[in-house]
Scaffold this active site. Structure first.
Site, mmCIF file in Angstrom:
data_model
loop_
_atom_site.group_PDB
_atom_site.id
_atom_site.type_symbol
_atom_site.label_atom_id
_atom_site.label_comp_id
_atom_site.label_asym_id
_atom_site.label_seq_id
_atom_site.Cartn_x
_atom_site.Cartn_y
_atom_site.Cartn_z
ATOM 1 N N LYS A 1 3.799 -8.288 4.846
ATOM 2 C CA LYS A 1 3.221 -6.956 5.015
ATOM 3 C C LYS A 1 1.785 -6.942 4.498
ATOM 4 O O LYS A 1 1.463 -7.584 3.491
ATOM 5 C CB LYS A 1 4.076 -5.948 4.254
ATOM 6 C CG LYS A 1 3.704 -4.486 4.423
ATOM 7 C CD LYS A 1 4.726 -3.629 3.692
ATOM 8 C CE LYS A 1 4.416 -2.152 3.764
ATOM 9 N NZ LYS A 1 5.447 -1.356 3.042
ATOM 10 N N SER B 1 7.419 2.276 5.543
ATOM 11 C CA SER B 1 6.069 1.837 5.887
ATOM 12 C C SER B 1 5.982 0.384 6.335
ATOM 13 O O SER B 1 4.945 -0.048 6.835
ATOM 14 C CB SER B 1 5.125 2.041 4.692
ATOM 15 O OG SER B 1 5.487 1.212 3.585
ATOM 16 N N SER C 1 11.041 2.195 2.546
ATOM 17 C CA SER C 1 10.110 1.474 3.408
ATOM 18 C C SER C 1 10.542 0.067 3.791
ATOM 19 O O SER C 1 9.885 -0.576 4.598
ATOM 20 C CB SER C 1 8.716 1.427 2.774
ATOM 21 O OG SER C 1 8.141 2.714 2.805
#
Length: 549
Positions: A130, A210, A234
């Site tokens: 990420k 996210s 997330s």
């Protein structure tokens, strides 16, 4: 960050997609009609032809061990697939940048293998990260144009662990900008730097956030697996809507050193994979004590470095599973899938009982106060320590104001502004809020319930099927079941449990702190009993003629 911010948003009728953007270049902020309608057939054919679609880490390692495959060939295959599916084709926008040294890393792992050195099950296996995790030589931006030129000098602790384990760092994934902690009206998967990430199951549906890019990329077999981060949902939410296994570890099991923060109390990183086995391998590689993150000292004597060994097809036999009925009822498809899942667990030998969390939701206001205080403190520390081009939250707010056309085309930065208005971490308001949130969710909540009812785990639907992308109104979030573990800092694992008109849904297993080994046993047994995961078809929109699950 997910559920706390979005539960009150109304349903909307407007469906829009954000235009695709070039990787690491100009933002994809313009509104466009869905452009993928002509792509699904070609994408589906390519998925069927791709030699490594849905192939697990164990099998990739076996092929390399037999000399049938090299890390170089595997890495090149994933890079080619990223170009054809992420940059072109359906334009998933899941990968925000690729590692320019990926093939060099693969060559080094091949040379080691040829010399008789194999570091472990991840040796030569490409993994995505990420884009809030430091990894040289790539930028680390949290999706913000303000940090597009920010190149950290060193790897995050977990990235160093992955490299020590032999993994090839393939690239960075797009995310909801600032991990969904800039505005309560954000569109999951959108960042000014990366544009809108799409869901590979239906391209007009949200990838949730996210860790949106990590979810979509892994579901689409753009890498063997990926790393996401979670503060509240997330990892679990994007894994659920992408038909993945996601593990949100106990806070302290995995170092946050080198990760752009939201909350010291709740942040953690964890694996997102297409199987429990792959997730267990990845988790084993990233755990460990780090002096740069003092909370990891609590993992001493509790961390296990081979979670893969806990895979047990019979893991549900004799288990006592508590069902959070109050976390159901927000979507009929999720409810029906839960009932089928509970019956599957009974058939596998588990005792399933209904339970209630007496403190459910009572921590919400305190949690938000904690996140606002800790975000200001944590992001200021990260920006100043890492040498970022903007060195404070106040500077980020000003940057966004000056560049509102590209940074804030649809939603603002009210969470940034609320955080900036907070004081320091020695204020009594913060200290009381932190104590209250953790106590109500953990000691008097999830952990108390597990102990009092003698449970192996608590289960609930992770979230609803993916909703339509709508940047003008934000996410149409209906509900979730993972909140207690997120706020308590305890582990949770989501596993596919079915689909609704082709849109995946996950069940979440939650337990007390450091219960990852038992949760992995239960999750693996459930996975092997149900085999609910289906690969994506890259449809332009959900097929309303498909089965409800």
């Amino acid at each position: 960050m997910r559920s706390l911010l979005l539960k009150s948003l109304p349903l909307a009728t407007l469906l829009v997609l954000l235009s695709a953007c070039q990787r690491t270049a100009t933002p994809g902020a313009a509104i466009a009609a869905p452009s993928a309608a002509k792509e699904p057939k070609a994408a589906t054919q390519e998925n069927a032809q791709f030699a490594f679609a849905e192939v697990g880490i164990d099998e990739l390692q076996a092929r390399m061990g037999r000399g049938e495959l090299t890390s170089h060939a595997l890495t090149q295959a994933y890079l080619t697939r990223i170009a054809s599916l992420d940059d072109a084709g359906p334009h998933l926008n899941a990968v925000i940048q690729t590692n320019p040294d990926a093939l060099k890393e693969a060559d080094a792992r091949d040379a080691e293998r040829k010399a008789g050195r194999v570091r472990g099950p991840l040796h030569g296996v490409p993994i995505l990260l990420k884009d809030n995790i430091d990894a040289t030589p790539m930028a680390n931006s949290a999706g913000s144009l303000a940090l597009a030129s920010h190149h950290p000098r060193t790897d995050a602790f977990l990235v160093a662990r992955l490299r020590d384990a032999g993994a090839v760092i393939l690239g960075k994934t797009n995310l909801s900008e600032w991990a969904n902690f800039r505005s309560s009206r954000s569109s999951s998967g959108w960042s000014a730097r990366g544009g809108q990430t799409l869901n590979p199951y239906a391209l007009d549906r949200s990838p949730c956030g996210s860790s949106s890019g990590s979810g979509s990329a892994t579901a689409a077999s753009l890498a063997a697996a990926s790393i996401g981060t979670e503060t509240d949902g997330s990892i679990i939410c994007p894994s659920s809507v992408a038909g993945l296994v996601g593990i949100k570890p106990t806070v302290g099991l995995v170092s946050r050193n080198g990760i752009i923060p939201i909350s010291y109390s709740q942040d953690t990183a964890g694996p997102m994979a297409r199987s429990v086995a792959d997730a267990a391998i990845l988790l084993s590689a990233i755990v460990g004590r780090d002096d740069g993150d003092p909370v990891t000292a609590e993992s001493t004597g509790r961390a296990i470095f081979d979670y893969h060994a806990r895979l047990n097809r019979d893991g549900l036999r004799g288990a006592r599973i508590g069902v959070l009925r109050k976390s159901m009822g927000f979507h009929p498809g999720a409810d029906a899938a839960m009932e089928r899942s509970l019956e599957a667990m009974r058939q596998a030998g588990a005792e399933v009982i209904d339970v209630e969390l007496p403190t459910d939701g009572q921590w919400n206001d305190a949690e938000m106060d904690v996140l606002l205080y800790e975000f200001k403190h944590g992001v200021n520390a990260y920006l100043s320590r890492s040498g970022a081009p903007v060195n404070s939250l106040a500077g980020l707010i000003e940057y966004n104001r000056r560049n509102a056309k590209t940074e804030m085309p649809f939603f603002a930065q009210e969470l940034f502004e609320r955080a900036e208005a907070k004081g320091t971490l020695d204020e009594i308001a913060y200290i009381e809020a932190r104590s209250k949130a953790r106590r109500l969710a953990g000691a008097e909540g999830l952990e108390a319930l597990v102990a009092a009812s003698k449970l192996d785990a608590i289960v609930a639907p992770a979230t609803a099927p993916a909703w339509l992308i709508d940047p003008l109104s934000g996410d149409h979030f209906l509900g979730e079941g993972y909140g207690p573990a997120a706020v308590a800092g305890t582990p949770s694992i989501t596993v596919p449990m079915g689909d609704y008109f082709g849109l995946p849904m996950g069940i979440v297993f939650m337990g007390p702190a450091w219960s990852e080994p038992r949760l992995i046993e239960l999750a693996f047994a459930f996975e092997q009993k149900t085999h609910a995961r289906k690969p994506p078809k890259f449809l332009a929109t959900a097929s309303l003629g498909a089965s409800k699950g």
